[in-house]
Design a protein around this motif. Sequence first.
Motif, short mmCIF file in Angstrom:
data_model
loop_
_atom_site.label_atom_id
_atom_site.label_comp_id
_atom_site.label_asym_id
_atom_site.label_seq_id
_atom_site.Cartn_x
_atom_site.Cartn_y
_atom_site.Cartn_z
N LEU A 104 0.95 -1.61 0.09
CA LEU A 104 0.06 0.02 0.11
C LEU A 104 1.51 1.24 0.20
O LEU A 104 -0.15 2.44 -0.40
N THR A 105 1.95 1.11 0.77
CA THR A 105 2.90 2.13 0.62
C THR A 105 3.16 2.90 -1.01
O THR A 105 3.86 4.05 -1.42
N THR A 106 2.83 2.16 -2.10
CA THR A 106 3.34 2.27 -3.46
C THR A 106 2.38 2.51 -4.56
O THR A 106 1.65 3.33 -4.93
N HIS A 107 0.96 1.16 -3.93
CA HIS A 107 0.26 1.40 -5.00
C HIS A 107 -1.40 2.22 -3.92
O HIS A 107 -2.69 1.55 -4.69
N GLY A 108 -1.22 1.76 -2.75
CA GLY A 108 -2.59 2.81 -1.81
C GLY A 108 -2.78 3.76 -1.94
O GLY A 108 -2.15 5.03 -2.63
N PRO A 109 -4.25 4.47 -1.85
CA PRO A 109 -4.44 5.56 -2.08
C PRO A 109 -3.91 6.49 -1.18
O PRO A 109 -4.56 7.79 -1.11
N SER A 110 -3.28 5.77 0.28
CA SER A 110 -3.01 7.46 1.13
C SER A 110 -2.05 6.36 2.01
O SER A 110 -2.00 5.48 2.53
N LEU A 111 -0.36 7.33 2.50
CA LEU A 111 0.28 6.52 3.16
C LEU A 111 -0.51 6.54 4.51
O LEU A 111 0.47 5.66 5.47
N TRP A 112 -1.25 6.87 4.89
CA TRP A 112 -1.37 6.37 6.35
C TRP A 112 -3.01 5.75 6.74
O TRP A 112 -2.19 4.73 7.30
N LEU A 113 -2.99 5.33 5.29
CA LEU A 113 -4.16 4.02 5.63
C LEU A 113 -2.83 2.52 5.45
O LEU A 113 -2.64 1.90 6.28
N ALA A 114 -1.29 2.38 4.82
CA ALA A 114 -0.58 1.70 4.87
C ALA A 114 0.52 2.40 5.62
O ALA A 114 0.26 0.78 6.50
N VAL A 115 0.06 2.77 6.40
CA VAL A 115 0.89 3.28 8.21
C VAL A 115 -0.30 2.29 8.61
O VAL A 115 0.60 1.43 9.84
N ALA A 116 -1.39 2.31 8.46
CA ALA A 116 -2.53 1.66 9.71
C ALA A 116 -2.43 0.71 10.09
O ALA A 116 -2.29 -0.22 10.68
N VAL A 117 -2.15 -0.12 8.11
CA VAL A 117 -2.32 -1.57 8.09
C VAL A 117 -1.08 -2.40 8.70
O VAL A 117 -0.89 -2.87 9.35
N LEU A 118 0.71 -1.59 8.49
CA LEU A 118 1.48 -1.75 9.11
C LEU A 118 1.54 -1.93 10.56
O LEU A 118 1.60 -2.93 11.35
N ALA A 119 0.89 -0.80 11.29
CA ALA A 119 1.04 -0.70 12.69
C ALA A 119 -0.20 -1.91 12.97
O ALA A 119 0.34 -2.62 13.96
N THR A 120 -1.25 -2.48 12.41
CA THR A 120 -2.32 -3.50 12.81
C THR A 120 -1.55 -4.85 12.18
O THR A 120 -1.64 -5.89 13.45
N GLY A 121 -0.66 -5.12 11.31
CA GLY A 121 0.26 -6.43 11.53
C GLY A 121 0.93 -6.11 12.67
O GLY A 121 1.57 -7.29 12.79
N GLY A 122 1.79 -5.31 12.32
CA GLY A 122 2.27 -5.31 14.00
C GLY A 122 1.55 -5.97 15.60
O GLY A 122 2.52 -6.39 16.48
N ALA A 123 1.14 -5.69 15.36
CA ALA A 123 -0.46 -6.11 16.28
C ALA A 123 -0.34 -7.33 16.72
O ALA A 123 -0.19 -8.19 18.07
#
Length: 454
Positions: free
Chosen positions: A220-239
Amino acid sequence: MTELHRGLPMPRRAVAAFGVCSGGLMLMIDANIANIALPTIARELGIESSKAVMVVTAYQLVLAMALMPLAALGTRIGYRRLYCGGLVLHSLAALLCFSADSLLSLVMARSLQGIGTAAAMSVAFGLVRTIYPPEQLGKGLAINTIANASGSALAPVVGGLVLSVADWPWVFAAAIPFSMLALLLSRAMPDPDPHMEPFDLLGAALCALTFGLLIGGLELTTHGPSLWLAVAVLATGGAVAWWFVKHELSVPQPVLPVDLLARLPMALALLSNFSAVLASMTVLLFLPFMLQHSYGLSPAEVGGVVAGYAAASVMIAPTSGYLSDRIPVVYLCSAGMCVAAIGLVTIALLPADASRFDMVWRLWITGAGFGMFFSPNARLIIASAPTKRSASAGSVVTTSRMVGQATGATIVAGLLALNFGDTMVPVYCALVLVGVSGAICLVRLRDHKSPDAT
């Protein structure tokens, strides 16, 4: 001692080994052949180059999500049964790739194919350990390495030849004959008695979710609509990853072999392996774009040039694996990263008017370095695990490779989106990653007198 611990008698052992090698050859061809076709797919489907990389990313994502859960399932239902089921699913999905007429349909078919590949790859090491007697395990792993490395070497050549005479969908049908051969020979493979331990369904789900969210967030960092969405997904993945590890520490038959990963030599070997895979994937995905766009090579010519990298791996990896029985593994791994770094430096210095020979010998050095590293590093990890845990240890090695490849694909997609496709920036990134892997090797070298490190 059971038949499985003693290995198979001859000639059944030879037939079974040939079957596993045929399957491994096919899987490695399939895993690498799409790289050569990406520029052609992007052009004929009318999509951006960075989006075409999704064909590779989706495949690697599914592999990373499914390998460890399927390895645990293979221990429960039997290695051969899962291996054959994976080959069947892979072949059926290849037909769907052949008929795909859009990026979405191709990505979906390729994802399904990734599940079949994961099923077969997750138990391949387990099959090798049950085919050969203990005193010939090194020989069996070396033969399997040759088959896998040959698949990597053939992939760019086969891909380039197919694209020179046919449309890109035929690229995905090239591996089907090898799959059929492996299925035919699978009757000779051992089928260990299934174990009745309960399958860790929650662990399997958390494993898939962890890798799906982390790699999906990177995508999502390259193809997502928003960088914040990518960060949120990565944070969820970490949890979810934290929850996953905590859960695995509390179950008797974990999907993630946390007890094996707690061993420092194995943990360092996996970290070093991940960084090296990330470096090699970055280079191999970037090269087809650079060679076609900057040097004007045809797909067939690109395949021939990139084959120099894989050919070096075929020549060096088995020898390095053989030497790992006599020379400390950390010495071979350190030397391999040094050679790979030298090769990457020569690629970065490639002149604008370079001949085909200039390209090939630079890639040959790079491939030789990575081949010198991967084979003994994998041997250290696999040999450190008990025989009954060989599938789990093998799945960790393969998952590390798949996550590295998926992350490398994301890095290349990001660099292409930032218009670095005509520069040597991806090569510099790979060089930094090789340096990281080499630094980890130096840490391991400090403790090389430890029995586990050698």
